[in-house]
Enzyme design. Structure first.
Site, mmCIF file in Angstrom:
data_model
loop_
_atom_site.group_PDB
_atom_site.id
_atom_site.type_symbol
_atom_site.label_atom_id
_atom_site.label_comp_id
_atom_site.label_asym_id
_atom_site.label_seq_id
_atom_site.Cartn_x
_atom_site.Cartn_y
_atom_site.Cartn_z
ATOM 1 N N ASP A 30 4.093 -7.628 -12.863
ATOM 2 C CA ASP A 30 5.168 -7.903 -11.383
ATOM 3 C C ASP A 30 6.444 -7.679 -11.673
ATOM 4 O O ASP A 30 6.874 -8.205 -12.569
ATOM 5 C CB ASP A 30 4.675 -9.245 -10.797
ATOM 6 N N ILE A 31 7.125 -7.129 -10.886
ATOM 7 C CA ILE A 31 8.620 -6.977 -10.989
ATOM 8 C C ILE A 31 9.345 -8.067 -10.751
ATOM 9 O O ILE A 31 10.508 -8.287 -11.376
ATOM 10 C CB ILE A 31 9.137 -6.011 -9.821
ATOM 11 N N ASN A 87 -3.499 -12.202 -1.775
ATOM 12 C CA ASN A 87 -2.870 -12.391 -0.633
ATOM 13 C C ASN A 87 -3.305 -11.399 0.305
ATOM 14 O O ASN A 87 -3.237 -10.225 0.100
ATOM 15 C CB ASN A 87 -1.528 -12.412 -0.732
ATOM 16 N N GLY A 93 0.361 -14.329 3.361
ATOM 17 C CA GLY A 93 1.734 -13.983 2.462
ATOM 18 C C GLY A 93 1.580 -12.547 1.876
ATOM 19 O O GLY A 93 2.333 -12.513 0.879
ATOM 20 N N GLN A 94 1.014 -11.510 2.208
ATOM 21 C CA GLN A 94 1.036 -10.459 1.709
ATOM 22 C C GLN A 94 2.278 -9.664 2.102
ATOM 23 O O GLN A 94 2.574 -9.500 3.209
ATOM 24 C CB GLN A 94 -0.375 -9.401 2.019
ATOM 25 N N HIS A 100 -3.900 -5.755 -3.744
ATOM 26 C CA HIS A 100 -3.734 -6.180 -5.088
ATOM 27 C C HIS A 100 -4.065 -7.374 -5.430
ATOM 28 O O HIS A 100 -4.228 -8.476 -4.751
ATOM 29 C CB HIS A 100 -2.244 -5.916 -5.516
ATOM 30 N N LEU A 101 -4.572 -7.781 -6.676
ATOM 31 C CA LEU A 101 -4.730 -9.202 -7.145
ATOM 32 C C LEU A 101 -3.722 -9.612 -8.124
ATOM 33 O O LEU A 101 -3.115 -8.807 -8.958
ATOM 34 C CB LEU A 101 -6.213 -9.173 -8.207
ATOM 35 N N HIS A 102 -3.187 -10.565 -7.960
ATOM 36 C CA HIS A 102 -2.088 -11.442 -8.739
ATOM 37 C C HIS A 102 -3.114 -11.861 -9.873
ATOM 38 O O HIS A 102 -3.982 -12.783 -9.481
ATOM 39 C CB HIS A 102 -1.180 -12.262 -8.111
HETATM 40 P P1 AMP Z 1 2.369 -9.851 -2.161
HETATM 41 O O1 AMP Z 1 3.371 -10.653 -1.532
HETATM 42 O O2 AMP Z 1 0.814 -10.456 -2.417
HETATM 43 O O3 AMP Z 1 2.063 -8.618 -1.114
HETATM 44 O O4 AMP Z 1 2.673 -9.177 -3.435
HETATM 45 C C1 AMP Z 1 3.267 -8.242 -3.867
HETATM 46 C C2 AMP Z 1 3.904 -8.451 -5.220
HETATM 47 O O5 AMP Z 1 4.438 -7.047 -5.772
HETATM 48 C C3 AMP Z 1 5.248 -9.346 -5.422
HETATM 49 O O6 AMP Z 1 4.953 -10.415 -6.130
HETATM 50 C C4 AMP Z 1 6.388 -8.404 -5.575
HETATM 51 O O7 AMP Z 1 7.222 -9.034 -6.850
HETATM 52 C C5 AMP Z 1 5.606 -7.188 -6.289
HETATM 53 N N1 AMP Z 1 6.177 -5.984 -6.468
HETATM 54 C C6 AMP Z 1 6.629 -5.058 -5.377
HETATM 55 N N2 AMP Z 1 7.186 -3.887 -5.768
HETATM 56 C C7 AMP Z 1 7.027 -4.047 -6.963
HETATM 57 C C8 AMP Z 1 6.859 -3.010 -8.097
HETATM 58 N N3 AMP Z 1 7.606 -1.772 -7.613
HETATM 59 N N4 AMP Z 1 6.648 -3.054 -9.187
HETATM 60 C C9 AMP Z 1 5.830 -4.310 -9.607
HETATM 61 N N5 AMP Z 1 5.846 -5.371 -8.686
HETATM 62 C C10 AMP Z 1 6.315 -5.062 -7.443
#
Ligand code: AMP
Ligand code: ZN
Length: 114
Positions: A30-31, A87, A93-94, A100-102
């Site tokens: 994650d960024i 999410n 909270g998406q 995606h899975l965290h």
């Molecule tokens: P969500 O809030 O569950 O949709 O999670 C989205 C996640 O994507 C967040 O934790 C962001 O920090 C992450 N994110 C967004 N853009 C990127 C990217 N280009 N590379 C890696 N992570 C990202």
């Protein structure tokens, strides 16, 4: 999908720190990490969210979860423990509309999540 940030990562058009690269799924850091280890696992195919899956996606969803476990092993948090979160939708909270899975670990997790 050109406008989707995770499709761009999956297509190699945007950079990411890749952890696990599979035929159907991709895992990358994650960024903006919320834990010492914070990896995202995505299907290469654009699916908006868990709410947009159907019975026909059961194999892919299994592959996604197995990839989350593999990402945890490869980042060294499998033994200490970790959390897998999906999410879904606005109140879930998406923020990125590509399923995606965290995978979060490297510190104790609070419960329940906010
Ligand atoms: P969500 O809030 O569950 O949709 O999670 C989205 C996640 O994507 C967040 O934790 C962001 O920090 C992450 N994110 C967004 N853009 C990127 C990217 N280009 N590379 C890696 N992570 C990202
Ligand atoms: Zn996408």
């Amino acid at each position: 999908m050109e406008s989707c940030p995770f499709c761009r990562v999956a297509e190699g058009k945007a950079q990411a720190r890749v952890v696990f690269d599979g035929d159907e799924v991709l895992a990358f850091h994650d960024i903006a990490p919320r834990a010492p280890v914070h990896v995202l696992v995505i299907p290469r195919r654009h699916i908006v969210s868990l709410a947009h899956t159907s019975q026909g996606d059961r194999d892919l969803l299994g592959t996604l979860l197995a990839a989350a476990a593999e990402a945890a092993r490869q980042t060294g948090i499998a033994d200490s423990g970790y959390r897998v979160v999906a999410n879904s939708g606005a109140e879930g909270g998406q923020t990125v509309a590509h399923l995606h899975l965290h995978v979060l670990g490297g510190r104790p997790m609070g419960w329940p999540p906010g």
